[in-house]
Every structure is written in structure tokens, then in C-alpha cells.
Design a protein around this motif. Sequence first.
Motif, PDB file in Angstrom:
ATOM      1  N   THR A  21       2.732  -3.513   4.241  1.00 41.59           N
ATOM      2  CA  THR A  21       1.622  -2.822   4.896  1.00 41.59           C
ATOM      3  C   THR A  21       1.491  -1.391   4.409  1.00 41.59           C
ATOM      4  OG1 THR A  21       2.012  -4.175   6.873  1.00 41.59           O
ATOM      5  CG2 THR A  21       0.605  -2.235   7.118  1.00 41.59           C
ATOM      6  N   GLU A  22       2.599  -0.664   4.364  1.00 43.73           N
ATOM      7  CA  GLU A  22       2.553   0.757   4.036  1.00 43.73           C
ATOM      8  C   GLU A  22       2.201   1.003   2.578  1.00 43.73           C
ATOM      9  OE1 GLU A  22       6.338   2.200   5.341  1.00 43.73           O
ATOM     10  OE2 GLU A  22       5.765   2.225   7.460  1.00 43.73           O
ATOM     11  N   GLU A  23       2.654   0.144   1.672  1.00 44.04           N
ATOM     12  CA  GLU A  23       2.269   0.332   0.271  1.00 44.04           C
ATOM     13  C   GLU A  23       0.783   0.051   0.061  1.00 44.04           C
ATOM     14  OE1 GLU A  23       4.237   1.771  -2.002  1.00 44.04           O
ATOM     15  OE2 GLU A  23       5.486   1.962  -0.209  1.00 44.04           O
ATOM     16  N   ILE A  24       0.257  -0.952   0.769  1.00 45.69           N
ATOM     17  CA  ILE A  24      -1.181  -1.228   0.666  1.00 45.69           C
ATOM     18  C   ILE A  24      -1.994  -0.057   1.202  1.00 45.69           C
ATOM     19  CG2 ILE A  24      -3.043  -2.687   1.559  1.00 45.69           C
ATOM     20  CD1 ILE A  24      -1.057  -5.029   1.471  1.00 45.69           C
ATOM     21  N   VAL A  25      -1.589   0.469   2.360  1.00 45.16           N
ATOM     22  CA  VAL A  25      -2.367   1.528   3.012  1.00 45.16           C
ATOM     23  C   VAL A  25      -2.160   2.870   2.332  1.00 45.16           C
ATOM     24  CG1 VAL A  25      -2.698   2.811   5.156  1.00 45.16           C
ATOM     25  CG2 VAL A  25      -2.367   0.327   5.233  1.00 45.16           C
ATOM     26  N   PHE A  26      -0.910   3.322   2.256  1.00 45.42           N
ATOM     27  CA  PHE A  26      -0.649   4.691   1.805  1.00 45.42           C
ATOM     28  C   PHE A  26      -0.662   4.837   0.287  1.00 45.42           C
ATOM     29  CE2 PHE A  26       1.449   4.393   5.987  1.00 45.42           C
ATOM     30  CZ  PHE A  26       0.725   5.373   6.647  1.00 45.42           C
ATOM     31  N   ARG A  27      -0.164   3.838  -0.425  1.00 47.01           N
ATOM     32  CA  ARG A  27      -0.116   3.985  -1.877  1.00 47.01           C
ATOM     33  C   ARG A  27      -1.382   3.489  -2.555  1.00 47.01           C
ATOM     34  NH1 ARG A  27       3.793   6.276   0.383  1.00 47.01           N
ATOM     35  NH2 ARG A  27       4.842   4.335   0.908  1.00 47.01           N
ATOM     36  N   HIS A  28      -1.997   2.413  -2.061  1.00 47.29           N
ATOM     37  CA  HIS A  28      -3.208   1.928  -2.728  1.00 47.29           C
ATOM     38  C   HIS A  28      -4.476   2.531  -2.130  1.00 47.29           C
ATOM     39  CE1 HIS A  28      -5.585  -0.753  -5.235  1.00 47.29           C
ATOM     40  NE2 HIS A  28      -6.383  -0.899  -4.188  1.00 47.29           N
ATOM     41  N   ALA A  29      -4.706   2.295  -0.840  1.00 48.42           N
ATOM     42  CA  ALA A  29      -5.966   2.748  -0.232  1.00 48.42           C
ATOM     43  C   ALA A  29      -6.099   4.267  -0.240  1.00 48.42           C
ATOM     44  CB  ALA A  29      -6.071   2.214   1.199  1.00 48.42           C
ATOM     45  N   ASP A  45       6.774  -5.957  17.386  1.00 46.77           N
ATOM     46  CA  ASP A  45       6.807  -6.833  16.213  1.00 46.77           C
ATOM     47  C   ASP A  45       5.457  -7.514  16.003  1.00 46.77           C
ATOM     48  OD1 ASP A  45       9.374  -6.241  15.529  1.00 46.77           O
ATOM     49  OD2 ASP A  45      10.273  -8.024  16.449  1.00 46.77           O
ATOM     50  N   LEU A  46       4.837  -7.984  17.092  1.00 43.22           N
ATOM     51  CA  LEU A  46       3.536  -8.638  16.987  1.00 43.22           C
ATOM     52  C   LEU A  46       2.457  -7.672  16.520  1.00 43.22           C
ATOM     53  CD1 LEU A  46       3.573 -10.904  20.184  1.00 43.22           C
ATOM     54  CD2 LEU A  46       3.836 -11.618  17.795  1.00 43.22           C
ATOM     55  N   ILE A  47       2.519  -6.429  16.975  1.00 38.71           N
ATOM     56  CA  ILE A  47       1.551  -5.413  16.542  1.00 38.71           C
ATOM     57  C   ILE A  47       1.676  -5.169  15.043  1.00 38.71           C
ATOM     58  CG2 ILE A  47       0.961  -2.956  16.712  1.00 38.71           C
ATOM     59  CD1 ILE A  47       1.743  -3.150  19.700  1.00 38.71           C
ATOM     60  N   PHE A  48       2.915  -5.030  14.566  1.00 43.64           N
ATOM     61  CA  PHE A  48       3.126  -4.797  13.135  1.00 43.64           C
ATOM     62  C   PHE A  48       2.737  -6.020  12.311  1.00 43.64           C
ATOM     63  CE2 PHE A  48       5.237  -1.004  14.369  1.00 43.64           C
ATOM     64  CZ  PHE A  48       5.357  -0.218  13.227  1.00 43.64           C
ATOM     65  N   PHE A  49       2.963  -7.209  12.855  1.00 43.40           N
ATOM     66  CA  PHE A  49       2.575  -8.417  12.138  1.00 43.40           C
ATOM     67  C   PHE A  49       1.059  -8.509  12.001  1.00 43.40           C
ATOM     68  CE2 PHE A  49       1.527 -13.010  12.091  1.00 43.40           C
ATOM     69  CZ  PHE A  49       2.135 -13.343  10.890  1.00 43.40           C
ATOM     70  N   ALA A  50       0.345  -8.133  13.051  1.00 48.30           N
ATOM     71  CA  ALA A  50      -1.117  -8.116  12.982  1.00 48.30           C
ATOM     72  C   ALA A  50      -1.594  -7.111  11.939  1.00 48.30           C
ATOM     73  CB  ALA A  50      -1.699  -7.787  14.353  1.00 48.30           C
ATOM     74  N   GLY A  51      -0.954  -5.947  11.887  1.00 49.46           N
ATOM     75  CA  GLY A  51      -1.303  -4.953  10.873  1.00 49.46           C
ATOM     76  C   GLY A  51      -1.033  -5.458   9.472  1.00 49.46           C
ATOM     77  N   LEU A  52       0.091  -6.160   9.291  1.00 50.78           N
ATOM     78  CA  LEU A  52       0.419  -6.730   7.990  1.00 50.78           C
ATOM     79  C   LEU A  52      -0.638  -7.742   7.553  1.00 50.78           C
ATOM     80  CD1 LEU A  52       2.334  -7.392   5.606  1.00 50.78           C
ATOM     81  CD2 LEU A  52       3.492  -8.996   7.132  1.00 50.78           C
ATOM     82  N   CYS A  53      -1.005  -8.654   8.446  1.00 52.49           N
ATOM     83  CA  CYS A  53      -2.012  -9.669   8.106  1.00 52.49           C
ATOM     84  C   CYS A  53      -3.337  -9.025   7.742  1.00 52.49           C
ATOM     85  CB  CYS A  53      -2.193 -10.632   9.274  1.00 52.49           C
ATOM     86  SG  CYS A  53      -0.737 -11.664   9.603  1.00 52.49           S
ATOM     87  N   THR A  54      -3.720  -7.985   8.460  1.00 52.14           N
ATOM     88  CA  THR A  54      -4.981  -7.294   8.171  1.00 52.14           C
ATOM     89  C   THR A  54      -4.953  -6.649   6.792  1.00 52.14           C
ATOM     90  OG1 THR A  54      -5.271  -6.835  10.541  1.00 52.14           O
ATOM     91  CG2 THR A  54      -6.609  -5.553   8.997  1.00 52.14           C
ATOM     92  N   ALA A  55      -3.843  -5.971   6.479  1.00 54.69           N
ATOM     93  CA  ALA A  55      -3.729  -5.306   5.176  1.00 54.69           C
ATOM     94  C   ALA A  55      -3.729  -6.321   4.038  1.00 54.69           C
ATOM     95  CB  ALA A  55      -2.453  -4.465   5.138  1.00 54.69           C
ATOM     96  N   LEU A  56      -3.013  -7.421   4.206  1.00 55.80           N
ATOM     97  CA  LEU A  56      -2.986  -8.455   3.164  1.00 55.80           C
ATOM     98  C   LEU A  56      -4.371  -9.060   2.942  1.00 55.80           C
ATOM     99  CD1 LEU A  56       0.326 -10.352   4.067  1.00 55.80           C
ATOM    100  CD2 LEU A  56      -0.024  -8.702   2.226  1.00 55.80           C
ATOM    101  N   TYR A  57      -5.113  -9.257   4.014  1.00 60.60           N
ATOM    102  CA  TYR A  57      -6.453  -9.834   3.887  1.00 60.60           C
ATOM    103  C   TYR A  57      -7.404  -8.855   3.201  1.00 60.60           C
ATOM    104  CZ  TYR A  57     -10.987 -11.786   5.145  1.00 60.60           C
ATOM    105  OH  TYR A  57     -12.260 -12.283   5.100  1.00 60.60           O
TER     106      TYR A  57
END
Length: 493
Positions: A397-405, A308-320
Motif C-alpha cells: 500500500t505505502e509504496e503504491i501511494v507514497f512512492r508511485h502516486a 487489520d480489516l481497515i488496512f486490508f481494505a486500503g491495500l485492496c483499493t491501492a492494488l485496484y
Amino acid sequence: MKKGVVLLAAESVVMTVIILTLAIMVGRLSASAFPVVSKLGVQIIAELLAFGCWWGLNRWYPKAKVSWRGHGEPHQWVLILPVIIVLLGDSTLNPQFNLSLGPTLTAIMVGLSVGLFEEYVFRGVLVSALRQRYHLGAVMTAFISGVMFSLVHLVNVSNGSLTMTLVQMLEAIGLGFFFAAIYLVTANLWLPILAHGVIDGFDALAFGALSNTAGMSVWTSLIYAVVFGAIGYWLLKTKRYAVKIPTSSGSHVDFSSHQPQRRPAIQRQPVPMIKTAVAIAIPLAELGLGATVVAVTTNQWLRVVLVDLIFFAGLCTALYLYRDVLVSHWQRYKHHLGTGLLVGIGGVIAAYVLLTVIRQGLNLIGVASAGSASVMSIQTAGMALVASLTTLMAPFTEEIVFRHALFYQWRGRGAVTWLMLIISSVAFGLAHWNNFHGQLVQMIPYMCVGALFGLIYYFSRNIWQAVLTHFLFDMIQVIAVIAMFILAIVSQG
């Protein structure tokens, strides 16, 4: 016809079915807890709950100003007298009246609760919104109201024959048009509520249920539709009655901010390669670190928390990384939340249909493996609930990475754009590697769902539409986990 009109009308039907279904479930739970609640009592509870939900929804969208009492002309009540035609017609269907006090009061309450809910939605909200937001003519507004009111009755096919349901829908078109005409010329919603309530209350008293289709025929319903359609048209066109539901709200609600905005043109923008590389690294890091945690940690609770902490870190990174995109898209999206919700629900239905079709197709050609259980399905109920937090974070996270980036920011580049759609969809499927224990075939359906989400983003031109659709899609799994957790508590209690 404006697209917004179609979406608003369709949304009134879809949301009514969803809200009423949930309300009926609550009513049945009440009946289980309190056996004295009858079948008609469940109907009353469900209708009142559904009315409350729609009243709250209207405060959010479409914010229609509903007129309840009009201008108070004392002669308005005569406009509902044509409902006597239905009462006389239904009296020929072998009614079995029970005129004792209890059933009579219950029938009155059923009729008024159903009339209150359905008239508030299809006359109060829908008619008012069509006039205030889209300035439709009175006849077209009444027609749309009647058609949408009729379509809601299609759900009755689950409790009877398709023929009888279609007969009921034919009658509902005429009555819905007539009720809308009354509301339009009087601005008094209580009149159609009373007319509707009298009909349904009569049927509840005569047949013990809200079904008057026994013995009905196409010709009977056609007569109802024609007669009430003609009366409604006369009310709207005669010079004796002026349409009093105006094409402006007359309130302090600023509808101008909700008018359809011009969609931004697709322009070729430079792709920030450093941000893209970091975005791509997020799911790779989540997969790698997640596998490492599972390999080196034996405590299952510690595994779940670390993941959960790993995914939360990934989420924060993608949002930033893409906060500017999220903010700018939200400024446009927040004005169309109702439409977005309808599109999201449709996208979820399409996604699950697509999953089923692809999986069945793989089974037919003999390439699908038997097991598709995820890591979460082998955890205890409590750990599964905690682990489901990753499911709630994944849509963002996944929409930012896979759909946008990996896709949308490559728009306007011809064949490269659609090549990136394929690449991003395949990558999205592979991101579920740990969920399917590396079984590549099981990831193919999710690759197709990823392509669907990409197309939703491409045609809506707003990342929040893809996020909402993905979130609703994953939320179904989270609800299942919550249900499993509750059942575990009950079974151990």
C-alpha cells in the motif's frame, strides 16, 4: 565489465554468507537438542544444509548448468596433485593428529561437506553462470571465482585476528583460481570438490578445526597464491588442455529471456489526478479510522481485528487503482529476481544504517524524545502477531501511494520531481503518526527512509524493487514478533 557480472559475483558472496549463517544456527540448535553432536558435526550439518539451499536457489536464479562428471577421462585426477603443496606446508604448523577411527571419519566428512558446498557455489554455479550468461573468458572467469571465494573468508575475522584472516584470504585467491581452472578444463566438478575436501579434511584432522592459520605468514600465503595462480593459468593457456565449460549452457534453459533489457526511458506522462486523490485518501482514512477504533473500542482483540480489516481494505483499493502499473512492472522485474533480491538486501541494510545515524544525530542535538514504542509493542504476544498483519500489507500500500502516486509518476518534471520526493517522504513519515503517538521528532528517521525507498524506485524504475526492499525491511519486525510469540508459548508451557 558488465554490470550483471558484478551483481552476480557479489550476490554469490552475500547469499553464501546469509545461507551459511542460518545453516550454522540450525546446526547449533541440533547440537543443543543432541549433545552428542560435536563442533565438527555442527559444521557438517551446516555445510550440507547450505549446499541444499544453494542447489534450490540455483534452480531459481541464476539457473547455471553445472557439469559434475565431464567427459570421464581417466587421467584427470592427476590435476589435483598440486594440493600436496598445501598439505606439506600445513604439516609444518605443528599439527596434532588424532588418527583414531572416529576423528578420522569426522575429518573426512567435514572436508567433503565443505568442499561440496563451496565448490558447488564458487566453481559449479558461479563459473558456469559467468560463462553461460555473460560469455566471459576463461581466465577472467577463474579470477572472479577466486576473488569471490576469498571474500567469503572475510567473515572469519569474527573468530580471529584481522591479519590472519587476510592471510587466509590471500591463499584462497590462488586456490580458488586453481580450482576454477580445473573445473574449466575438465568440466568435472568432483575434481575441485575432492581437492578442496582433501585440504580441509587434513586441516580438521591435524588441528581439530578448519583453521590452519596458526603460524601462517603473509609470505607463506603469498607463495601459495602465486604457485596455484601460475598452475591455474598454465592449465587454461596450455594447448594440452582445452577449456570444456562452454560459453553456452547446452541445455534447454532459455537464457535469452534473462538478458538485460533496455531500461525504459523516463517520459513525462499525465498524472491522473482522480486516482492520485483517492490514493492519498487511503493513508488518511487508515489513520483516522484507526484512531477512531482505538477511541471507541475497549476490547483489545476487536481493536486489532478492525485495524487489520481497515488496512486490508486500503491495500485492496491501492492494488485496484494501480493494477496496470503493477502488472507492467512485474513483467520486467520477474526476469531479474536474483539481482532484485541483492539490491533489496542492500537497501534494507542502508535503511537500518540510516535509521541509526539519524536517531543518533537527533539525540546529539537534544531534540529526540525518549519513547518510541509503537502500539504493537504494548500488546500481548498473540495480539502482536495478529497486529503484525498490517506490517505485511504496508509495503504494498505505502509504496503504491507514497512512492508511485506521490513521487514516481511525477518524474521528468525537473524541480517538481524532487519536490514531490520531499513531499512523499515527509508524508510517509507522518503516516506513522499512530505508531509514535504523535511524536513528530520520532517520525523524522522514517521520512529519511522514505526518501531512500523513493530513490530506489527512481533509479530501478520498477515499483516492485521498492516493494521488495520495503517488505524485507518490515519483515525483520515481523520475525521479531513471531519470536516473541514463540517465547511466550514456551514460557507458559
